[in-house]
Write a protein that holds these residues in place. Structure first.
Motif, PDB file in Angstrom:
ATOM      1  N   UNK A  61      -5.523   4.387   1.131  1.00  0.00           N
ATOM      2  CA  UNK A  61      -4.583   4.349   0.012  1.00  0.00           C
ATOM      3  C   UNK A  61      -3.556   5.487   0.066  1.00  0.00           C
ATOM      4  N   UNK A  62      -3.530   6.245   1.149  1.00  0.00           N
ATOM      5  CA  UNK A  62      -2.626   7.393   1.225  1.00  0.00           C
ATOM      6  C   UNK A  62      -1.154   6.998   1.186  1.00  0.00           C
ATOM      7  N   UNK A  63      -0.765   5.933   1.851  1.00  0.00           N
ATOM      8  CA  UNK A  63       0.652   5.526   1.848  1.00  0.00           C
ATOM      9  C   UNK A  63       1.109   5.236   0.428  1.00  0.00           C
ATOM     10  N   UNK A  64       0.283   4.541  -0.321  1.00  0.00           N
ATOM     11  CA  UNK A  64       0.591   4.227  -1.725  1.00  0.00           C
ATOM     12  C   UNK A  64       0.670   5.514  -2.562  1.00  0.00           C
ATOM     13  N   UNK A  65      -0.273   6.414  -2.353  1.00  0.00           N
ATOM     14  CA  UNK A  65      -0.291   7.673  -3.112  1.00  0.00           C
ATOM     15  C   UNK A  65       0.910   8.547  -2.761  1.00  0.00           C
TER      16      UNK A  65
END
Length: 107
Positions: free
Chosen positions: A11-15
């Motif tokens: 979920x890092x790209x979204x965060x």
């Protein structure tokens, strides 16, 4: 290590796209990794012996022997200590003083 932790790497790209504090922490981890470092992100409270034991075990499993610890935890509540209520002063001091004692016990 921090109380806030990081989301799962998936979920890092979204965060990162959302910005804010979590995005800044992810950027720092990615910078360390880009420079060749290894990062183990752990959500924990330095004043909790249980949290610190769990974090120490995770670090030892991942990296082996722990040769040192940098304790830079803090709670920001700017004001003169003499003007703080007792509970507010204790909350600020806990992460520094109690955290150091817990780290000394665990490591």
């Amino acid at each position: 290590m921090g109380r806030g932790g990081l989301p799962d790497r998936a979920r890092w790209a979204e965060a990162r796209a959302a910005g804010g504090d979590v995005a800044r922490r992810i950027e720092k981890v990615l910078e360390i990794e880009a420079a060749g470092g290894e990062v183990l992100a752990v959500s924990a409270d330095v004043t909790s012996r249980t949290d610190m034991q769990r974090a120490a075990e995770a670090a030892r499993r991942r990296f082996g022997r722990v040769n040192g610890v940098i304790h830079s935890a803090g709670t920001i509540d700017d004001a003169l200590i003499s003007l703080k209520r007792r509970d507010a002063a204790l909350a600020v001091m806990a992460v520094k003083a109690k955290g150091a004692l817990v780290l000394d016990e665990v490591f």
